[in-house]
Scaffold this motif. Structure first.
Motif, PDB file in Angstrom:
ATOM      1  N   SER A   7       0.848  -1.195   0.000  1.00 52.45           N
ATOM      2  CA  SER A   7       0.000   0.000   0.000  1.00 52.45           C
ATOM      3  C   SER A   7       0.881   1.241   0.000  1.00 52.45           C
ATOM      4  O   SER A   7       0.607   2.218  -0.691  1.00 52.45           O
ATOM      5  CB  SER A   7      -0.909   0.014   1.231  1.00 52.45           C
ATOM      6  N   GLN A   8       1.948   1.159   0.788  1.00 51.18           N
ATOM      7  CA  GLN A   8       2.874   2.285   0.834  1.00 51.18           C
ATOM      8  C   GLN A   8       3.450   2.572  -0.556  1.00 51.18           C
ATOM      9  O   GLN A   8       3.512   3.716  -0.996  1.00 51.18           O
ATOM     10  CB  GLN A   8       4.001   1.977   1.816  1.00 51.18           C
ATOM     11  N   ALA A   9       3.827   1.494  -1.246  1.00 50.86           N
ATOM     12  CA  ALA A   9       4.376   1.648  -2.596  1.00 50.86           C
ATOM     13  C   ALA A   9       3.327   2.241  -3.533  1.00 50.86           C
ATOM     14  O   ALA A   9       3.633   3.095  -4.373  1.00 50.86           O
ATOM     15  CB  ALA A   9       4.869   0.297  -3.115  1.00 50.86           C
ATOM     16  N   ALA A  10       2.064   1.781  -3.389  1.00 57.41           N
ATOM     17  CA  ALA A  10       0.991   2.278  -4.254  1.00 57.41           C
ATOM     18  C   ALA A  10       0.740   3.769  -4.000  1.00 57.41           C
ATOM     19  O   ALA A  10       0.520   4.541  -4.938  1.00 57.41           O
ATOM     20  CB  ALA A  10      -0.287   1.477  -4.017  1.00 57.41           C
ATOM     21  N   LEU A  11       0.797   4.179  -2.721  1.00 59.99           N
ATOM     22  CA  LEU A  11       0.583   5.594  -2.382  1.00 59.99           C
ATOM     23  C   LEU A  11       1.729   6.451  -2.905  1.00 59.99           C
ATOM     24  O   LEU A  11       1.539   7.588  -3.332  1.00 59.99           O
ATOM     25  CB  LEU A  11       0.461   5.757  -0.865  1.00 59.99           C
ATOM     26  N   ASP A  12       2.920   5.870  -2.879  1.00 66.27           N
ATOM     27  CA  ASP A  12       4.106   6.556  -3.410  1.00 66.27           C
ATOM     28  C   ASP A  12       3.939   6.847  -4.896  1.00 66.27           C
ATOM     29  O   ASP A  12       4.341   7.892  -5.388  1.00 66.27           O
ATOM     30  CB  ASP A  12       5.338   5.651  -3.240  1.00 66.27           C
ATOM     31  N   ARG A  13       3.380   5.840  -5.589  1.00 65.89           N
ATOM     32  CA  ARG A  13       3.232   5.948  -7.045  1.00 65.89           C
ATOM     33  C   ARG A  13       2.108   6.908  -7.422  1.00 65.89           C
ATOM     34  O   ARG A  13       2.089   7.416  -8.522  1.00 65.89           O
ATOM     35  CB  ARG A  13       2.901   4.562  -7.627  1.00 65.89           C
ATOM     36  N   ASP A  14       1.141   7.058  -6.551  1.00 67.04           N
ATOM     37  CA  ASP A  14      -0.085   7.759  -6.924  1.00 67.04           C
ATOM     38  C   ASP A  14      -0.386   8.892  -5.936  1.00 67.04           C
ATOM     39  O   ASP A  14      -1.223   8.769  -5.046  1.00 67.04           O
ATOM     40  CB  ASP A  14      -1.240   6.739  -6.956  1.00 67.04           C
ATOM     41  N   PRO A  15       0.284  10.043  -6.085  1.00 66.98           N
ATOM     42  CA  PRO A  15       0.089  11.145  -5.136  1.00 66.98           C
ATOM     43  C   PRO A  15      -1.353  11.661  -5.125  1.00 66.98           C
ATOM     44  O   PRO A  15      -1.824  12.144  -4.103  1.00 66.98           O
ATOM     45  CB  PRO A  15       1.054  12.228  -5.634  1.00 66.98           C
ATOM     46  N   GLU A  16      -2.031  11.503  -6.257  1.00 67.15           N
ATOM     47  CA  GLU A  16      -3.423  11.971  -6.327  1.00 67.15           C
ATOM     48  C   GLU A  16      -4.304  11.177  -5.376  1.00 67.15           C
ATOM     49  O   GLU A  16      -5.139  11.732  -4.666  1.00 67.15           O
ATOM     50  CB  GLU A  16      -3.956  11.787  -7.754  1.00 67.15           C
ATOM     51  N   MET A  17      -4.078   9.852  -5.387  1.00 69.79           N
ATOM     52  CA  MET A  17      -4.872   8.998  -4.508  1.00 69.79           C
ATOM     53  C   MET A  17      -4.561   9.327  -3.048  1.00 69.79           C
ATOM     54  O   MET A  17      -5.466   9.390  -2.215  1.00 69.79           O
ATOM     55  CB  MET A  17      -4.578   7.522  -4.792  1.00 69.79           C
ATOM     56  N   LEU A  18      -3.285   9.550  -2.781  1.00 75.07           N
ATOM     57  CA  LEU A  18      -2.878   9.882  -1.412  1.00 75.07           C
ATOM     58  C   LEU A  18      -3.604  11.145  -0.942  1.00 75.07           C
ATOM     59  O   LEU A  18      -4.120  11.213   0.168  1.00 75.07           O
ATOM     60  CB  LEU A  18      -1.356  10.076  -1.349  1.00 75.07           C
ATOM     61  N   GLU A  19      -3.681  12.126  -1.844  1.00 70.11           N
ATOM     62  CA  GLU A  19      -4.343  13.382  -1.499  1.00 70.11           C
ATOM     63  C   GLU A  19      -5.815  13.135  -1.174  1.00 70.11           C
ATOM     64  O   GLU A  19      -6.360  13.655  -0.201  1.00 70.11           O
ATOM     65  CB  GLU A  19      -4.197  14.346  -2.675  1.00 70.11           C
ATOM     66  N   ARG A  20      -6.445  12.287  -2.011  1.00 69.17           N
ATOM     67  CA  ARG A  20      -7.858  11.954  -1.829  1.00 69.17           C
ATOM     68  C   ARG A  20      -8.073  11.292  -0.464  1.00 69.17           C
ATOM     69  O   ARG A  20      -8.989  11.622   0.277  1.00 69.17           O
ATOM     70  CB  ARG A  20      -8.295  11.005  -2.950  1.00 69.17           C
ATOM     71  N   ILE A  21      -7.186  10.321  -0.152  1.00 73.99           N
ATOM     72  CA  ILE A  21      -7.342   9.586   1.101  1.00 73.99           C
ATOM     73  C   ILE A  21      -7.088  10.511   2.293  1.00 73.99           C
ATOM     74  O   ILE A  21      -7.825  10.493   3.278  1.00 73.99           O
ATOM     75  CB  ILE A  21      -6.400   8.359   1.129  1.00 73.99           C
ATOM     76  N   ASN A  22      -6.074  11.334   2.184  1.00 79.57           N
ATOM     77  CA  ASN A  22      -5.766  12.273   3.264  1.00 79.57           C
ATOM     78  C   ASN A  22      -6.933  13.218   3.520  1.00 79.57           C
ATOM     79  O   ASN A  22      -7.246  13.568   4.653  1.00 79.57           O
ATOM     80  CB  ASN A  22      -4.505  13.073   2.929  1.00 79.57           C
ATOM     81  N   TRP A  23      -7.596  13.618   2.427  1.00 83.05           N
ATOM     82  CA  TRP A  23      -8.758  14.498   2.547  1.00 83.05           C
ATOM     83  C   TRP A  23      -9.874  13.765   3.287  1.00 83.05           C
ATOM     84  O   TRP A  23     -10.569  14.312   4.125  1.00 83.05           O
ATOM     85  CB  TRP A  23      -9.185  14.911   1.140  1.00 83.05           C
ATOM     86  N   PHE A  24      -9.993  12.464   2.984  1.00 84.37           N
ATOM     87  CA  PHE A  24     -11.062  11.657   3.559  1.00 84.37           C
ATOM     88  C   PHE A  24     -10.804  11.354   5.036  1.00 84.37           C
ATOM     89  O   PHE A  24     -11.688  11.470   5.875  1.00 84.37           O
ATOM     90  CB  PHE A  24     -11.193  10.358   2.763  1.00 84.37           C
ATOM     91  N   THR A  25      -9.564  10.952   5.365  1.00 82.62           N
ATOM     92  CA  THR A  25      -9.270  10.537   6.740  1.00 82.62           C
ATOM     93  C   THR A  25      -9.011  11.725   7.662  1.00 82.62           C
ATOM     94  O   THR A  25      -9.072  11.592   8.869  1.00 82.62           O
ATOM     95  CB  THR A  25      -8.029   9.636   6.794  1.00 82.62           C
ATOM     96  N   GLU A  26      -8.711  12.868   7.065  1.00 81.64           N
ATOM     97  CA  GLU A  26      -8.373  14.074   7.820  1.00 81.64           C
ATOM     98  C   GLU A  26      -7.196  13.837   8.765  1.00 81.64           C
ATOM     99  O   GLU A  26      -7.081  14.461   9.812  1.00 81.64           O
ATOM    100  CB  GLU A  26      -9.599  14.599   8.595  1.00 81.64           C
ATOM    101  N   GLN A  27      -6.361  12.848   8.408  1.00 78.57           N
ATOM    102  CA  GLN A  27      -5.138  12.591   9.186  1.00 78.57           C
ATOM    103  C   GLN A  27      -4.025  12.474   8.164  1.00 78.57           C
ATOM    104  O   GLN A  27      -3.756  11.378   7.683  1.00 78.57           O
ATOM    105  CB  GLN A  27      -5.209  11.241   9.909  1.00 78.57           C
ATOM    106  N   PRO A  28      -3.398  13.559   7.774  1.00 80.99           N
ATOM    107  CA  PRO A  28      -2.460  13.488   6.644  1.00 80.99           C
ATOM    108  C   PRO A  28      -1.323  12.478   6.872  1.00 80.99           C
ATOM    109  O   PRO A  28      -0.707  12.455   7.945  1.00 80.99           O
ATOM    110  CB  PRO A  28      -1.919  14.909   6.542  1.00 80.99           C
ATOM    111  N   TYR A  29      -1.127  11.626   5.860  1.00 81.33           N
ATOM    112  CA  TYR A  29      -0.017  10.675   5.860  1.00 81.33           C
ATOM    113  C   TYR A  29       1.060  11.230   4.950  1.00 81.33           C
ATOM    114  O   TYR A  29       0.774  11.625   3.828  1.00 81.33           O
ATOM    115  CB  TYR A  29      -0.508   9.315   5.367  1.00 81.33           C
ATOM    116  N   THR A  30       2.304  11.288   5.434  1.00 80.11           N
ATOM    117  CA  THR A  30       3.342  11.920   4.628  1.00 80.11           C
ATOM    118  C   THR A  30       4.276  10.920   3.962  1.00 80.11           C
ATOM    119  O   THR A  30       5.095  11.294   3.139  1.00 80.11           O
ATOM    120  CB  THR A  30       4.196  12.876   5.496  1.00 80.11           C
TER     121      THR A  30
END
Lengths: 450, 310
Positions: free
Chosen positions: B87-110
């Motif tokens: 999952s970490q690798a997938a989030l690394d590859r896809d910053p857009e998805m990371l942004e979406r998830i961070n918006w959803f969880t309201e707990q930013p993952y860096t």
């Protein structure tokens, strides 16, 4: 403008190019890294689709190259550097020390018989030994031996023994040589040659099975590559053509051939098709059946690529007349089980998993460019592609012309090819060089008139 | 402060022995595990529908929690390790998805936390030499077959733990404990994984094949790092007999089982840790015959001879 050509690589491509140019009356310098010429073709048993004995059809050529008035043969030599440009290249060559004075040696072979030190032979692909003083084969051209400094007791013990004030050990070859041609103090020699054009025909290597751990990674003695099996089939090979497996010398009753071992595999191996494996595997299965009539030959393949004159017919002959069993699918795993080698794969036509307990497995390993191809390309100032093969100026219309004027290409060094295609490209390269020489000549005549 | 540790559901419910032995071993080796607070399920399978960000919310939340707890987190469950690392690798590859998830969880993952398996911590941080020095009762004479399965190693370019075809990490660990490592051809085969739920006959067949291969190669026991593999290799042997039955029983047609242990259980034995319940008696094939119950040490052949002499 020097109407003289250097051919780098003495395999079938280099020999063809050298002979074509030499027979047209121009001088050729043929450079070969190994002690004798012939390249990979000298290792083959028989050729597809005619089942001609490779050694028999090639020996007239090697002999002609060896004796040709216009060919200067420089074996055991490598290119150090290339300067100048088309029309006037200055090539510096290094010749390895042979430790044998070839001008005095008669090639009688006594030294090879009497040398007490055996090592694994690269030429025999690990299925047969050679001595510390050796020629590649009895038909070698030139038929003069060299001493392997990493295997010769005399050379290895020299420093230590001389420090103790003693003579180095062994020296059997020097004692027995009827013409006293052994030279233990031989040094590398450097030459400079001036040529107008260069034909590069440096050939290929097979991928090492160590790169495919799922197939044993080179640790299972009865899993060998295609060239090693050629040596087992060859009547000039270590078993005189008897099929014996390396581990215990037994005649294998079941052989599995695995095609595309490393080829067409962008993840672990080479992304391209190695082009020759479908045909040579069919040939090897056939030759095995000729030697072991009750034997079973299985082939795993992705699809059969038999695009060539009488190639498809040859494949059909293997299946229909010789009884080779073809399974369409990849092999996923090869492992040792007692004295058997288990091959597990899929048969995608029946949809079943297949497991075969084989006595011997032959991997049709991917054809790779020489490991030092980037280095050679750098020295010659030409380009290589993403896989390491030399790049032609134009793959469609100028396959034998490199990206640098005056440098031409032939054979598998530009990409996988079978023998007919290799020879065709080599003749093409020779034709290009001859055209260039003729052009220079015409230019000079014109300048003379004006 | 210890290493942020994600136990996951399986180690909290069925594979509790793995969890307990893992924590005990890590503490004894000077790298105590600190359970991440408020963790939830990782999702248990790596989401292959990569256009579905929802499936990545759970693993991302765990990574965020881990990130707050430290720069390196660790797991014991191979499935969790697989899901988190990929999952970490997938989030690394896809910053857009990371942004979406961070918006959803309201707990930013860096994306800063290093995801490890405890095996990796032992190899890279403690080193095998360090483990060897800590061993009090070497597992001398015990023939251990390391079984890796798939999720720990594959896909290799994302997991980056070891060679997927010829891995050595478990074998090196066992060698450090003084055990004799058995190399067997099925060490990296799939055990059948989740088909245990859907089509139980598949892992049943594959598990038996793997066990037979290890047994034929001379293994006394199999060691694994995955609760799913442990079950799929152990459960098919439920009708087999424990190793102490011996030759006499085999002549009666009883089949000798091969105990399937977690690497942490064997480390605990070799470190001679005090004996809590490490779940070693809850296995289908009882491993106890290999170990002296009182001392939790390996029974040595000379001791057996002494006993026999008495």
């Amino acid at each position: 403008m020097i109407p003289r050509v250097m051919v780098i690589g003495g395999g079938i491509a280099g020999m063809q190019a050298a002979l074509d140019v030499a027979n047209s009356g121009y001088e050729v310098v043929l450079v070969e890294r190994l002690p004798s010429i012939g390249g990979h073709m000298a290792q083959l048993s028989e050729t597809f689709p005619t089942l001609d004995c490779a050694q028999c059809i090639m020996t007239p050529r090697t002999v002609e190259v060896g004796h040709h008035d216009n060919i200067q043969l420089m074996t055991y030599s490598e290119v150090e550097s290339v300067e100048g440009e088309a029309g006037a290249f200055r090539v510096r060559l290094r010749r390895e020390p042979t430790y044998v004075d070839w001008d005095v040696c008669t090639g009688c072979g006594l030294c090879q018989q009497k040398c007490p030190f055996k090592v694994e032979s690269d030429f025999e692909r690990g299925v047969g030994p050679r001595k510390a003083i050796y020629t590649l084969s009895p038909q070698a051209v030139p038929n003069k031996p060299v001493i392997d400094p990493d295997a010769c007791k005399w050379l290895l013990s020299r420093a230590e023994r001389e420090a103790q004030g003693k003579r180095p050990q062994c020296g059997a070859c020097a004692k027995l040589c009827p013409t006293e041609s052994i030279r233990f103090d031989d040094e590398p020699l450097y030459f400079e040659e001036e040529v107008g054009a260069i034909i590069l025909a440096t050939g290929y290597d097979l991928m090492s099975p160590a790169r495919l751990p799922e197939y044993g990674g080179g640790t299972i003695p009865d899993v060998i590559d295609g060239l090693a099996f050629e040596r087992l089939l060859a009547s000039s090979g270590p078993t005189a053509g008897a099929v014996q497996r390396p581990s215990d010398g037994r005649e294998p009753e079941t052989i599995v051939f695995v095609q595309c071992a490393g080829s067409r595999d962008p993840e672990r191996g080479a992304p391209y098709c190695s082009k020759i494996c479908c045909m040579y595997t069919a040939k090897q299965a056939m030759l095995y059946k000729h030697r072991v009539h009750h034997g079973h030959a299985h082939v795993f393949y992705i699809d059969i690529r038999a695009g060539g004159k009488r190639y498809e017919e040859f494949i059909r002959r293997g299946i229909e007349e010789e009884g080779t069993l073809y399974h369409r699918g990849k092999v996923s795993k090869i492992y040792r089980d007692g004295d058997k080698v288990v091959v597990r794969g899929a048969d995608t036509l029946s949809g079943e998993q297949v497991e075969i307990a084989a006595d011997l497995v032959v991997l049709a390993m991917a054809v790779l460019p020489r490991a030092d191809a980037p280095d050679i390309a750098g020295r010659l100032g030409i380009e290589i592609d993403e896989n390491g093969f030399f790049v032609s100026r134009d793959d469609e219309f100028d396959p034998a012309v490199s990206t640098r004027p005056g440098v031409y290409l032939a054979g598998v060094a530009t990409g996988p090819k079978d023998i007919p295609e290799t020879v065709g490209q080599a003749s093409g390269a020779a034709g290009k060089v001859l055209g260039l020489f003729r052009q220079w000549q015409a230019q000079r005549q014109l300048e003379g008139v004006l | 402060m210890g290493i942020p540790y994600f136990p996951g559901c399986t180690l909290s419910t069925t594979a509790t022995g793995y969890d307990r032995s893992g924590r005990a071993v890590a503490a004894a080796l000077g790298m105590p595990l600190d359970e991440i607070e408020g963790w939830q399920c990782c999702g248990a399978t790596f989401p292959l529908t990569t256009d579905n960000s929802m499936a990545f919310v759970a693993p991302t939340r765990i990574l965020t929690q881990a990130e707050h707890a430290g720069d390196t987190m660790t797991t014991l469950c191979t499935v969790c390790y697989h899901v988190l690392k990929r999952s970490q690798a997938a989030l690394d590859r896809d910053p857009e998805m990371l942004e979406r998830i961070n918006w959803f969880t309201e707990q930013p993952y860096t994306g800063q936390v290093r995801v490890t398996h405890l095996l990796e911590m032992l190899r890279d941080e403690l080193t095998w030499e360090g483990l060897r020095e800590a061993v009090k009762r070497p597992l001398e004479g015990l023939h251990v077959a390391p079984y890796y399965g798939c999720l720990l190693l594959r896909p290799a370019d994302e997991m980056q733990l070891d060679d997927p075809e010829r891995p050595t990490i478990l074998a090196d660990c066992m060698k450090a404990l003084g055990a004799e490592v058995i190399d067997f051809p099925y060490a990296v085969e799939c055990c059948g994984s989740y088909l245990a739920v859907e089509k139980a006959e598949v892992p049943e067949r594959l598990g038996k094949q793997i066990v037979e291969s290890a047994k034929d190669s001379g293994a006394d026991c199999i060691v694994t790092a995955c609760p799913l593999c442990q079950f799929n290799l152990d459960h098919p042997q439920r009708d087999y007999h424990p190793p102490y039955v011996g030759d006499a029983a085999e002549s009666l047609g009883l089949i000798r089982g091969v105990p399937v242990l977690y690497f942490t259980q064997l480390i605990a034995v070799a470190l001679d840790l005090p004996r809590p319940d490490w779940g070693m008696d809850g296995l289908y094939v009882d491993p106890m015959p290999f170990f002296d119950e009182d001392a939790w040490g390996v029974v040595r052949e000379d001791e057996e001879e002494e006993e026999a002499a008495l």
